[in-house]
Design an enzyme around this catalytic site. Sequence first.
Site, short mmCIF file in Angstrom:
data_model
loop_
_atom_site.label_atom_id
_atom_site.label_comp_id
_atom_site.label_asym_id
_atom_site.label_seq_id
_atom_site.Cartn_x
_atom_site.Cartn_y
_atom_site.Cartn_z
N GLY A 12 0.84 -1.37 0.43
CA GLY A 12 0.17 -0.29 -0.07
C GLY A 12 0.95 0.99 -0.14
O GLY A 12 0.29 2.50 0.53
N ALA A 13 2.15 0.96 -0.44
CA ALA A 13 3.08 2.36 -0.40
C ALA A 13 2.66 3.61 -1.65
O ALA A 13 3.35 4.71 -1.65
CB ALA A 13 4.04 1.58 -0.53
N GLY A 14 1.83 3.27 -2.14
CA GLY A 14 1.14 4.81 -3.50
C GLY A 14 0.16 5.30 -2.01
O GLY A 14 0.01 6.12 -2.94
N GLY A 15 -0.16 4.56 -1.24
CA GLY A 15 -1.54 5.38 -0.20
C GLY A 15 -1.05 6.67 0.35
O GLY A 15 0.05 6.58 0.80
N PHE A 16 -2.50 6.77 1.45
CA PHE A 16 -2.03 8.11 2.24
C PHE A 16 -0.99 7.51 2.92
O PHE A 16 -0.10 8.89 3.28
CB PHE A 16 -3.61 8.26 2.37
CG PHE A 16 -4.07 9.41 3.68
CD1 PHE A 16 -2.98 10.71 3.42
CD2 PHE A 16 -4.55 9.02 4.87
CE1 PHE A 16 -2.78 11.17 4.31
CE2 PHE A 16 -5.06 10.62 5.82
CZ PHE A 16 -4.16 10.91 5.51
N LEU A 17 -1.51 6.93 3.85
CA LEU A 17 -0.42 6.12 4.78
C LEU A 17 1.05 5.97 4.27
O LEU A 17 2.01 5.91 5.42
CB LEU A 17 -1.27 5.83 5.55
CG LEU A 17 -0.21 5.25 6.97
CD1 LEU A 17 0.77 5.86 8.08
CD2 LEU A 17 -1.23 4.16 8.04
N TYR A 158 -16.94 -3.89 6.03
CA TYR A 158 -15.28 -2.82 5.82
C TYR A 158 -14.84 -3.79 7.09
O TYR A 158 -13.93 -4.12 7.75
CB TYR A 158 -14.96 -1.96 5.57
CG TYR A 158 -13.62 -1.02 5.94
CD1 TYR A 158 -12.54 -1.57 5.32
CD2 TYR A 158 -13.87 -0.16 6.86
CE1 TYR A 158 -11.13 -0.58 5.42
CE2 TYR A 158 -12.23 0.13 7.67
CZ TYR A 158 -11.56 0.06 6.59
OH TYR A 158 -10.05 0.50 7.69
N LYS A 162 -11.62 -6.21 8.60
CA LYS A 162 -10.63 -6.10 8.69
C LYS A 162 -10.47 -6.84 10.33
O LYS A 162 -8.62 -6.45 10.12
CB LYS A 162 -10.48 -4.42 8.76
CG LYS A 162 -9.85 -3.57 7.53
CD LYS A 162 -9.29 -3.06 6.90
CE LYS A 162 -7.73 -2.27 8.11
NZ LYS A 162 -6.73 -2.16 7.04
#
Length: 377
Positions: A12-17, A158, A162
């Site tokens: 998820g390196a392209g995401g917000f966090l 969701y 998680k």
Amino acid sequence: MSLSGVSCLVTGAGGFLGQRIVRLLLEEEEALAEIRLLDKAFSSEALERFEQFQGKTEVKILQGDIRDVPFLHRACQGVSLVIHTASIIDTLGLVEKQLLWEVNVTGTQRLLEACVRCNVQHFIYTSTIEVTGPNCKGDPIFNGDEDTVYKSAPKFPYARSKRLAEDSVLKADGQTLKDGGMLMTCALRPMYIFGEGCPFLQGHLDKCLLNKNVYLRFSRKQALVNPVYVGNIAWAHVQAAKALRDPQKAQHMRGQFYYISDDTPHVSYADLNFELTRDLGFGIESRLPMPLTMLYYFSLLLEIVSFLLRPFVRYVPSTNHHLVTLLNTPFTFSYRKAQKDFGYVPRYTWEEARQRTGQWIASIVPQRRECLKSKAA
């Protein structure tokens, strides 16, 4: 304990966090040997940011699907630390349940299997406060912690996905690796994350601009929560990664989850938007559009209409009863356990977080105004 010489995979390196975690890792004084950045897609802006920080640490871009087993094995080969932030976030029920499960649950399980096969020693999972609640009754929690007993079994897809993924991560702790070593895992449960680049803040800003610079009130003032700044939750991941490499600290952390907050004042979700932009001249509505009970049943009615129309047309309501409960339930947690077990201390004060986020919002206001004008035309 230092991360010097470590090879790390961030999903998820392209995401917000994810972008913020990568940035902190690349800014480390003692360079990592390598950071592998995994995501299904990267924006050109994200790639430009990564290039700015490239120096002593080798950066490798891995574009692929978290459900692809051979791809995950290639990504994990030679890595000793995985920070798993990749997931589909869905608060409105826009995503098909099967896809949500495949990515959030099955994807996490396949990544864990790849870690065992490829001898990855340390695994940190980005969970969410929603695995705890609030429950459908809207029972509040004030300054809770990891020992707080709360009757809830996540029902919204969701939150359930998680929770199942987090359970898989924590149960995987102690698994024997292919080379005879041992996998060590932990999970971080952040509060609602805000900061520069936050897609939810941008969505609320757009509605505010359409409402003559006045934020819509979607949560009552008494529904206090404690959001966390993106820089601080990213910093918590880095500190947890360092601590897992320390044998003394790792024995307390293994198989544990941690609530991550900071010193952001306890406010409602709607009032957070206002606090971040009040210096820009924005206002906020004084009350909910209708009494809370009526709003709850109105949202439930919209869901029923959506269900009845499903055979003919896909109608996605703008809200649902779960979201109304989530936004209007007091729900605050302490970060004391994270501070005690792995030394987490917020890196940014509330004033710094507020200033940085406010500056980002101010920078995108002209662009958002033009975008909304072009859509209306």
